[in-house]
Design an enzyme around this catalytic site. Structure first.
Site, short mmCIF file in Angstrom:
data_model
loop_
_atom_site.label_atom_id
_atom_site.label_comp_id
_atom_site.label_asym_id
_atom_site.label_seq_id
_atom_site.Cartn_x
_atom_site.Cartn_y
_atom_site.Cartn_z
N LEU A 10 -28.95 43.20 16.10
CA LEU A 10 -30.26 43.00 15.49
C LEU A 10 -30.63 41.52 15.44
CD1 LEU A 10 -30.09 45.47 12.45
CD2 LEU A 10 -31.40 45.76 14.55
N GLY A 11 -29.64 40.67 15.29
CA GLY A 11 -29.92 39.24 15.20
C GLY A 11 -28.64 38.49 14.89
N GLY A 13 -27.13 34.43 13.16
CA GLY A 13 -27.40 33.14 12.53
C GLY A 13 -26.17 32.28 12.63
N GLY A 14 -26.17 31.20 11.86
CA GLY A 14 -25.05 30.29 11.92
C GLY A 14 -23.77 30.88 11.38
N VAL A 18 -25.51 40.18 13.17
CA VAL A 18 -25.92 41.40 12.47
C VAL A 18 -26.18 42.50 13.49
CG1 VAL A 18 -27.58 42.43 10.89
CG2 VAL A 18 -26.96 40.01 10.63
N ASP A 126 -32.33 30.95 0.48
CA ASP A 126 -32.90 31.01 1.82
C ASP A 126 -34.01 32.06 1.86
OD1 ASP A 126 -33.20 30.11 4.42
OD2 ASP A 126 -31.74 31.49 5.25
#
Length: 294
Positions: A10-11, A13-14, A18, A126
């Site tokens: 799905l995605g 990040g750092g 996910v 965030d």
């Protein structure tokens, strides 16, 4: 992974990647896996554990629930409720600012989510349009990747080489690496509502350093945002954390501003006045009758 079947990415990040997953009963979930696995450093694993602990403490209708976690194995992961729908960031980027009725609903639900997060003693740190998903049941706040317990944040944190968060939605105190608390989330909420209402973040875009400089030194650009929500967003974007409203105050202000105007109560005439008016009417009628007779 841990009994969950991973269906696709799905995605990322750092901190981690996910995935969309399916649990043993066939339901959809999201599975966030720590980037690096065994090779991840102690600091990264520690932050991942804190994320899991923070997310478990939050109980609210407008946040994605944590369903399961394993932070001790070779590949630490966190399983959360899957919220089907596009992020606010994408909706505004593709379709433009939200219509006023939808904007009010998103504002109220996300303020309610922050109130639940802060009630659990957590600071999200965030909050941004990309972390607001517009699901079939309304907006929900996701991703506690850099969330921290408020009591831990109240203590002195080791200074970092760069601020943690998303430029444009970070409060001045977050950028300047000062003490960060719930007011920082309120600042981010105000910035996100400006974006949702105008299609532009209040401190513009561009290189991170330039954006953060505007956040700390310039007033926000609220564009053509109007009405009570504009005033509320302006208060949230105050440079002084103590001058910002709290998340529960946001919820109350939004509810009062959206509710129908109360119907005026009918004026009630006291009983003693009724008696006086009746006696006066009798006197007038009697006088009229005497005038006719004589």
């Amino acid at each position: 992974m841990g009994g969950y079947r991973l269906l696709g990415r799905l995605g990322e990040g750092g901190q981690g990647v996910v995935y969309l997953g399916r649990d043993g009963d066939g339901g959809l979930v999201t599975v966030k896996v720590l980037r690096g696995g065994l090779d991840a450093g102690q600091r990264a694993r520690s932050r991942f554990v804190k994320e899991a602990d923070a997310a478990r403490k939050v109980a609210g209708r407008h946040t994605a629930r944590v369903l399961d976690a394993d932070v001790t194995g070779d590949r630490p992961y966190i399983v959360s409720e899957f919220v089907e729908g596009p992020p606010l960031q994408r909706v505004v980027a593709e379709d433009g600012p939200l219509p006023a009725p939808q904007l009010r609903k998103v504002a109220l639900r996300t303020a309610g989510a922050l109130a639940a997060i802060h009630r659990a003693g957590i600071v999200h740190r965030d909050f941004k349009p990309a972390n607001v998903v517009l699901g079939p049941d309304g907006a929900k706040v996701i991703d506690f990747g850099i969330a921290r317990a408020a009591d831990a944040l109240a203590r002195t944190e080791p200074l970092t080489t760069s601020p943690i968060g998303t430029p444009g939605y970070m409060a001045p105190e977050q950028i300047e690496d000062e003490q960060v608390g719930p007011p920082a989330d309120v600042f981010a909420w105000g910035a996100a509502m400006v974006f949702a209402a105008t299609g532009r973040p209040p401190f513009g875009t561009g290189p991170s350093a330039a954006v953060m400089r505007r956040v700390t030194s310039r007033p926000p650009d609220l564009g053509d945002m109007d009405g009570p929500l504009r005033d509320l967003a302006a208060r949230c974007l105050d440079k002084n954390p103590a001058a910002r409203p709290t998340a529960p105050q946001l919820v109350r202000a939004l509810r009062e501003g959206q509710g129908p105007a109360p119907k005026p109560r009918p004026t009630r005439i006291p009983r003693y006045r009724w008696r006086m008016m009746l006696a006066l009417a009798v006197v007038i009628i009697a006088g009229f009758a005497l005038g006719v007779l004589f």
